[in-house]
Design a protein around this motif. Structure first.
Motif, mmCIF file in Angstrom:
data_model
loop_
_atom_site.group_PDB
_atom_site.id
_atom_site.type_symbol
_atom_site.label_atom_id
_atom_site.label_comp_id
_atom_site.label_asym_id
_atom_site.label_seq_id
_atom_site.Cartn_x
_atom_site.Cartn_y
_atom_site.Cartn_z
ATOM 1 N N UNK A 23 0.833 -1.202 0.000
ATOM 2 C CA UNK A 23 0.000 0.000 0.000
ATOM 3 C C UNK A 23 0.872 1.257 0.000
ATOM 4 N N UNK A 24 1.938 1.239 0.798
ATOM 5 C CA UNK A 24 2.836 2.385 0.856
ATOM 6 C C UNK A 24 3.489 2.680 -0.483
ATOM 7 N N UNK A 25 3.829 1.628 -1.225
ATOM 8 C CA UNK A 25 4.410 1.822 -2.555
ATOM 9 C C UNK A 25 3.457 2.603 -3.453
ATOM 10 N N UNK A 26 2.182 2.235 -3.420
ATOM 11 C CA UNK A 26 1.181 2.974 -4.194
ATOM 12 C C UNK A 26 0.996 4.392 -3.690
ATOM 13 N N UNK A 27 1.052 4.564 -2.368
ATOM 14 C CA UNK A 27 0.933 5.899 -1.777
ATOM 15 C C UNK A 27 2.069 6.810 -2.228
ATOM 16 N N UNK A 28 3.274 6.253 -2.321
ATOM 17 C CA UNK A 28 4.415 7.057 -2.746
ATOM 18 C C UNK A 28 4.370 7.409 -4.208
ATOM 19 N N UNK A 29 3.809 6.522 -5.015
ATOM 20 C CA UNK A 29 3.724 6.755 -6.461
ATOM 21 C C UNK A 29 2.636 7.762 -6.817
ATOM 22 N N UNK A 30 1.519 7.745 -6.082
ATOM 23 C CA UNK A 30 0.357 8.551 -6.454
ATOM 24 C C UNK A 30 0.532 10.061 -6.383
ATOM 25 N N UNK A 31 0.939 10.648 -5.230
ATOM 26 C CA UNK A 31 0.995 12.117 -5.116
ATOM 27 C C UNK A 31 1.869 12.821 -6.140
ATOM 28 N N UNK A 32 3.112 12.354 -6.426
ATOM 29 C CA UNK A 32 3.892 13.067 -7.444
ATOM 30 C C UNK A 32 3.281 12.983 -8.831
ATOM 31 N N UNK A 33 2.689 11.837 -9.170
ATOM 32 C CA UNK A 33 2.049 11.717 -10.479
ATOM 33 C C UNK A 33 0.813 12.606 -10.550
ATOM 34 N N UNK A 34 0.062 12.692 -9.442
ATOM 35 C CA UNK A 34 -1.112 13.569 -9.408
ATOM 36 C C UNK A 34 -0.715 15.029 -9.597
ATOM 37 N N UNK A 35 0.382 15.446 -8.941
ATOM 38 C CA UNK A 35 0.852 16.820 -9.098
ATOM 39 C C UNK A 35 1.264 17.105 -10.543
ATOM 40 N N UNK A 36 1.948 16.158 -11.164
ATOM 41 C CA UNK A 36 2.331 16.314 -12.563
ATOM 42 C C UNK A 36 1.099 16.427 -13.453
ATOM 43 N N UNK A 37 0.163 15.527 -13.250
ATOM 44 C CA UNK A 37 -1.020 15.462 -14.105
ATOM 45 C C UNK A 37 -1.846 16.732 -14.006
ATOM 46 N N UNK A 38 -2.061 17.211 -12.778
ATOM 47 C CA UNK A 38 -2.845 18.429 -12.581
ATOM 48 C C UNK A 38 -2.181 19.610 -13.273
ATOM 49 N N UNK A 39 -0.864 19.727 -13.126
ATOM 50 C CA UNK A 39 -0.152 20.852 -13.739
ATOM 51 C C UNK A 39 -0.203 20.795 -15.254
ATOM 52 N N UNK A 40 -0.191 19.586 -15.823
ATOM 53 C CA UNK A 40 -0.050 19.448 -17.270
ATOM 54 C C UNK A 40 -1.369 19.411 -18.031
ATOM 55 N N UNK A 41 -2.471 19.153 -17.366
ATOM 56 C CA UNK A 41 -3.753 19.121 -18.090
ATOM 57 C C UNK A 41 -4.666 20.289 -17.713
#
Length: 487
Positions: A149-167
């Motif tokens: 679960x922690x692995x997914x938690x670590x992957x999610x926030x940075x990708x979410x920040x990238x996605x929000x900024x780029x779309x």
């Protein structure tokens, strides 16, 4: 007629940027920014649905941070390690360790398979990990589930920040960035409310873990229908697909101006692989240093110590833990909503400085409450009021702004990988603050410890004032040109 004019302007701009010979008498093509001003802002509704799906990852992040708060006692009793504080600490910290590794590799995953697939890969270990935790019969199974679960938690926030900024359109990017913080608040509050029956209902903690698999599955499924980041597509040499996604996100009228804006980046750099050493020195060091320092100061402000151990303070004041957690959650949610409203009005820099300054004052209030200068009754009010004030002021800026700001100021070529490095710094400092807080509280006392936290908050105000560029309303290309030294 207007569409033809934009098309002509776009191709004229491309010819100019390719360094072909241009007659001095030839009129300069219109600037893409001026074109976008002429046709107005793109509709915000087009991109909102994609952002809302992406924020499910932040909802899961908040849920798994709080899911063991109410359930740890019953988990330890059912799995046979009740009273073993080391084992209980491992159940909490194993998740943070997994998050560190997930965030460390998030940039390579996001650049390798794209933002949409990265979200789906984030959901997979959360589904598997939640299932393992819900069905385990011993401590080792729980630790394995928490690690996944922690692995997914670590992957999610940075990708979410990238996605929000780029779309997101530039004029609402701050508002949309705040949605991730609000989703985290809902996740935290949801885990607390769902976990309440765990103390009285045998085996309820297993239900708490099963519940988290539902939004994770929704994230994986719904992301299949969302737009891919046009920035990543163009970086991958798929300009045709980038235009299609821009049309989905911004509307047909804004495609050419958006593509012309993207063409201002040096396309030759995009095809080169980013070396890890590039993030530590050279022309990119400044922005990576700013991002890493912001995340470190965010954690050194003491906010997670407040989140992790606020129940102890409330309990000593005679406040029931359920009511205390509700108050903390509501303060966090209220501050995040206010930040969403103000993000694109006041700007990131103002919110950051005001937030850190407010936290410094709030920590001073807690320090005074812990001193011998006030009576016991006054100490209770100052301590409880200080905690709520810290949470509120944190949510106004220091919580939602750093990840959004970092995704804005990082150049497109290194954005995903540099985000991963900065988020890894976040998790390391977070781990040590949580690990050492209680020991420091015993050895140096609350007065000194809260004063130290307050000092870090004031250092953050000074750092932001000297180093952070205001990004409100600017395109990602404008920000990159302003920050990146020309070589």
């Amino acid at each position: 007629m207007r569409g033809r004019h934009l098309e002509n302007a776009y191709y004229a701009y491309k010819r100019l940027s390719s360094k072909d010979f241009v007659d001095d008498r030839e009129e300069a093509p219109p600037d893409p920014i001026e074109i976008s001003k002429d046709i107005g802002n793109p509709p915000w509704r087009r991109s909102l649905v994609h952002i809302l799906v992406a924020t499910i990852s932040s909802l899961l992040f908040g849920y798994h941070l709080g899911v063991v708060n109410e359930t740890l006692e019953s988990i330890s009793r059912d799995l046979g390690f009740s009273g073993n504080t080391m084992a209980e600490g491992l159940v909490v910290s194993t998740c943070l360790g997994g998050a560190f590794f997930g965030s460390l590799f998030s940039g390579w995953v996001a650049d390798g398979v794209g933002r949409r697939r990265a979200f789906q890969l984030c959901a997979l270990p959360m589904i598997v990990g939640a299932s393992v935790s819900a069905t385990t019969k011993n401590l080792w199974g729980m630790l394995l589930g928490r690690l996944l679960v922690g692995t997914g938690m670590g992957l999610g926030p940075p990708v979410a920040a990238l996605y929000v900024a780029e779309v997101s359109p530039a004029y609402v990017r701050g508002t949309y960035g705040s949605l991730t913080q609000i989703a985290t608040c809902f996740g935290l509050m949801g885990s607390l409310y769902i976990g309440m029956p765990a103390k009285t209902t045998m085996g309820w903690w297993r239900i708490c873990f099963w519940v988290s698999a539902i939004p994770a599955a929704l994230l994986a499924i719904l992301m299949e229908f969302c737009a891919e980041s046009p920035y990543w597509l163009l970086k991958s040499g798929r300009s045709g697909e980038a235009e299609v996604e821009f049309e989905r996100l911004l509307g047909a009228l804004h495609v050419k101006s958006a593509m012309a804006e993207l063409s201002k980046s040096d396309g030759r750099d995009e095809v080169e692989k980013v070396k890890f050493t590039e993030l530590l020195y050279g022309r990119h060091f400044k922005v990576v240093f700013i991002g890493s320092t912001l995340f470190a100061l965010q954690q050194l402000s003491g906010i997670n110590a407040v989140f992790y151990f606020s129940s102890t303070v409330f309990k000593s004041a005679g406040v029931p833990s359920d009511f205390a957690n509700t108050c903390v959650g509501l303060c966090n949610l209220f501050g995040s909503v206010v930040a969403m409203i103000l993000m694109d009005r006041l700007g990131r820099r103002v919110l950051l400085m005001g937030s850190f300054f407010g936290m410094a004052v709030s920590m001073c209030i807690q320090a005074i409450g812990a001193s011998s200068l006030v009576s016991s009754s006054q100490s209770v009010y100052l301590s409880v009021g200080g905690i709520l004030s810290v949470v509120l002021t944190f949510a106004l800026g220091a919580g939602p702004v750093p990840s959004l700001l970092l995704s804005e100021i990082l150049p497109s070529r290194i954005r995903a990988k540099a985000m991963a490095v900065c988020m890894a710094v976040h998790w390391v400092v977070n781990f040590f603050v949580g690990l050492l807080f209680l020991r420091l509280l015993e050895q140096i006392g609350p007065l000194v410890l809260y004063t130290v936290f307050s000092t870090f908050c004031m250092l953050a105000v000074i750092f932001v004032k000297k180093n952070v560029l205001e990004t409100k309303g600017k395109s990602l290309q404008e920000i990159e040109i302003a920050l990146l030294p020309q070589v």
